[in-house]
Design an enzyme around this catalytic site. Structure first.
Site, short mmCIF file in Angstrom:
data_model
loop_
_atom_site.label_atom_id
_atom_site.label_comp_id
_atom_site.label_asym_id
_atom_site.label_seq_id
_atom_site.Cartn_x
_atom_site.Cartn_y
_atom_site.Cartn_z
N GLY A 18 0.84 -1.17 -0.03
CA GLY A 18 -0.01 0.02 -0.01
C GLY A 18 0.71 1.24 -0.05
N GLY A 55 2.37 4.83 1.27
CA GLY A 55 2.75 5.47 2.91
C GLY A 55 4.09 4.82 3.07
N GLU A 90 -0.13 -1.69 -6.97
CA GLU A 90 -0.94 -0.49 -7.47
C GLU A 90 0.17 0.63 -7.79
OE1 GLU A 90 -4.71 0.97 -5.15
OE2 GLU A 90 -3.21 2.28 -4.63
N ASN A 150 -7.54 9.87 4.17
CA ASN A 150 -7.17 9.70 2.77
C ASN A 150 -8.10 9.24 1.69
OD1 ASN A 150 -4.85 11.25 3.37
ND2 ASN A 150 -3.78 9.05 3.50
N GLY A 200 -7.04 1.43 -2.83
CA GLY A 200 -6.68 0.20 -3.22
C GLY A 200 -6.90 -1.16 -2.25
N1 COA Z 1 -5.77 7.84 15.59
C1 COA Z 1 -5.61 9.06 14.77
N2 COA Z 1 -4.41 9.40 14.15
C2 COA Z 1 -3.46 8.41 13.47
C3 COA Z 1 -3.99 7.10 14.01
C4 COA Z 1 -4.90 6.77 15.01
N3 COA Z 1 -5.05 5.50 15.63
N4 COA Z 1 -2.84 6.43 13.44
C5 COA Z 1 -2.30 7.16 12.61
N5 COA Z 1 -2.65 8.36 12.58
C6 COA Z 1 -2.18 9.51 11.87
C7 COA Z 1 -0.84 9.79 12.08
O1 COA Z 1 -0.63 10.54 13.37
C8 COA Z 1 -0.49 10.60 10.80
O2 COA Z 1 -1.07 11.96 11.29
P1 COA Z 1 -0.02 13.21 10.76
O3 COA Z 1 -0.30 13.23 9.32
O4 COA Z 1 -0.97 14.38 11.35
O5 COA Z 1 1.23 13.09 11.23
C9 COA Z 1 -1.32 9.94 10.00
O6 COA Z 1 -2.42 9.16 10.83
C10 COA Z 1 -0.47 8.88 9.11
O7 COA Z 1 -0.14 8.27 9.58
P2 COA Z 1 1.42 7.58 9.44
O8 COA Z 1 2.00 6.82 10.73
O9 COA Z 1 2.48 8.64 9.05
O10 COA Z 1 1.25 6.40 8.32
P3 COA Z 1 1.34 6.17 6.76
O11 COA Z 1 1.85 7.56 6.13
O12 COA Z 1 1.86 5.01 6.47
O13 COA Z 1 -0.26 6.26 6.35
C11 COA Z 1 -2.62 5.59 6.34
C12 COA Z 1 -1.30 5.38 6.93
C13 COA Z 1 -3.38 4.60 6.82
C14 COA Z 1 -3.04 6.89 6.72
C15 COA Z 1 -2.43 5.31 4.98
O14 COA Z 1 -1.66 4.07 4.68
C16 COA Z 1 -3.68 5.40 4.20
O15 COA Z 1 -4.05 6.42 3.90
N6 COA Z 1 -4.44 4.21 3.87
C17 COA Z 1 -5.63 4.11 3.25
C18 COA Z 1 -5.33 3.78 1.60
C19 COA Z 1 -4.37 2.69 1.28
O16 COA Z 1 -4.37 1.57 2.13
N7 COA Z 1 -4.27 2.30 0.24
C20 COA Z 1 -3.38 1.22 -0.13
C21 COA Z 1 -3.69 0.65 -1.40
S1 COA Z 1 -2.35 1.36 -2.40
#
Ligand code: COA
Length: 505
Positions: A267, A269, A292, A382, A386
């Protein structure tokens, strides 16, 4: 990297008569229209026309429904939001300004499985497209569009829209031509099987075939993709990667996987990228990807001699990695393919290939439900992207998360997730820096103690155990104390943290 002459890139006879400025092309987009634009995870977005549209809207207000592949780079979602151009937006975004507008209710955001948007469009279940704006590396003699660093939804948008605007990007490497494989599934109910049987299956054309009479404008540009914002692995993400590598090794030992594993999906990130990077030092060889977005880690694995082939729908790289890859594209070209996202994320193909899907959770609960999108159940981060396309159909659906967020103020493991993107039925393996819970074949009452002990932060484990024990005393297949189930999120809303639930809190 070859920067071919404009004539070599635009081979459509008489194309000069279609040449327009970005402002002239943007004028084709009228108030209330539905517009499909290229762009997927900050790669291959149309760059000049959306900016011109935002500029125009600042003195001549208009609003549109905007569909893309996924997120846009170059701050385009920010600019379009600030100029109030967006009334509806789908199917994914990652921009902070747009996120605020979505959460304030100013922009209607439709959060979709990324494989589904064009299927809905094709079947007229979404508003028909008025205009498609697609970035191209070249235009063929017959008017075929050669995409740049992403395919995303561009092919179907260009095929289905009433008018097509092409942004011909002269800074895109000429070697991109030949990398893409464009295949559009037939209309239902007479659709035949999609013949992708391996990550390297080529089943389509290297360009988007369209009737050139629908090309309304060609805008010549030279803007670059924005670099990815992925951070290098930290101690926690490295631990997550280590747990997963140990799990894969045990699966190989048990004879359930070979040393080349199965096609991998990772995924978006920082965390998913770190896990993939972990494979560069692991014992696995002749790996493949059916994913993806292809991030830095894909090229780390190529360079480490671990990866044989990668299929995706976009390439999104950091500044340094991008420089090296685009300069040496020939080195990777015959091991890469970019497909429409409808194909890269196709549930049937994912299941056929037996993909190992690794996606990131915001939070997970003690029974294995995963929330990837909504902070405290209400505020969009976000989008599901996928992750659902892959997780439900993968041979192994892995979700990773750090056990703590916000410096320890928030536990990512909770009694009940505040929003469900991936149900307990779709989650096989849950991993945090503390360990891995293998949920396969376990009933809810067996999963909870495993998730709490292996995945939760030690400071939050006692409160989770207490919740589970109290819930079990009430009974049920999936025991809950409903009046307390969202208590952890209520604490978060009330106090701005969950520290009162920590054993040391
Ligand atoms: N409660 C509140 N906020 C949370 C949290 C929780 N349990 N867990 C993480 N966060 C916040 C972090 O603090 C961070 O916030 P900031 O940007 O203000 O610092 C943000 O979420 C992103 O977390 P991070 O630890 O930097 O992880 P990441 O960059 O790996 O992103 C997702 C994690 C889940 C947001 C991201 O993977 C996503 O959008 N996933 C959904 C789409 C997806 O999975 N696509 C994959 C197919 S390609």
């Amino acid at each position: 990297m070859t920067v071919a002459s404009i004539g070599a890139r635009c081979r459509l006879p008489g194309w000069e008569s279609l040449k327009r400025s970005a402002e002239e092309a943007a004028a084709l987009i009228e108030n209330g229209m539905t517009v499909g634009m290229s762009g997927f995870t900050r790669a291959g977005e149309a760059k000049a026309v959306p900016l011109a549209l935002a500029e125009r809207a600042r003195h001549d207000p208009l609003s549109i429904t905007l569909m893309t592949g996924a997120s846009l780079g170059n701050d385009l979602d920010k600019q379009l939001t600030e100029a109030h151009v967006l009334s509806r937006r789908m199917p994914f975004q990652v921009d902070a300004t747009l996120r605020r507008a979505i959460n304030n209710g100013e922009v209607m955001f439709i959060d979709q499985h990324l494989s589904e948007t064009v299927e809905l469009l094709r079947n007229h279940q979404l508003q028909d497209l008025d205009v498609a704006v697609v970035e191209a590396a070249a235009i063929t003699e017959e008017g075929g569009i050669v995409p740049t660093t992403s395919v995303g939804n561009s092919a179907s948008y260009a095929i289905l829209a009433k008018q097509v605007i092409i942004e011909l990007n002269l800074s895109a490497p000429a070697e991109l031509e030949g990398l893409h494989d464009i295949y559009i599934p037939q209309m239902r109910p007479n659709r035949t099987p999609i013949p992708v049987v391996a990550p390297d299956s080529r089943i389509g054309t290297p360009y988007i075939p369209i009737d050139p009479s629908r090309i309304a404008a060609i805008v010549v540009t030279d803007g670059r993709d924005s670099p990815s914002t992925v951070l290098p692995p930290d101690v926690d993400t490295q631990r997550i990667a280590d747990h997963l590598m140990a799990f894969f090794a045990a699966e190989v030992e048990a004879g359930r996987l070979s040393r080349s594993l199965l096609p991998l999906q990772a995924g978006i990130g920082t965390m998913a990228n770190a896990v993939m990077t972990g494979l560069a030092n692991g014992p696995f060889e002749h790996l493949t990807m059916y994913s993806e977005v292809l991030q830095d880690s894909t090229f780390d694995l190529f360079d480490a001699g671990k990866l044989d082939y990668a299929s995706g729908c976009s390439i999104t790289l950091s500044e340094a990695r991008g420089e090296a890859v685009w300069r040496n594209l020939d080195k990777y070209r015959d091991r890469l393919i970019l497909r429409p996202q409808e194909l890269s994320n196709h549930p049937g193909i994912v299941r056929r290939l037996g993909v190992i899907a690794v996606n990131t959770a915001l939070e997970a609960d003690i029974y294995g439900n995963v929330n990837s999108t909504h902070v405290c159940g209400t505020r969009m981060m976000n989008g599901i992207g996928g992750s659902g396309d892959f997780a439900r159909n993968a041979q192994l659906a892995v979700f990773i998360t750090k056990s703590l967020a916000k410096g320890g103020d928030v536990s990512s493991l909770v009694p009940f997730v505040s929003h469900v993107d991936h149900t307990e039925h779709d989650v096989d393996i849950l991993v945090t820096e503390h360990g891995l819970a293998d949920l396969r074949g376990l009933a809810p009452r067996e999963r909870a103690p495993l998730i709490i002990e292996n995945c939760a932060d030690p400071a939050y484990r006692p409160a989770l155990h207490r919740y589970f024990e109290a819930a079990c005393r009430r009974g049920g297949h999936t025991p809950h104390c409903l009046e307390q189930a969202l208590g952890w999120h209520q604490a978060m809303e009330r106090d701005g943290h969950m520290r009162t639930l920590r054993d040391d809190g």
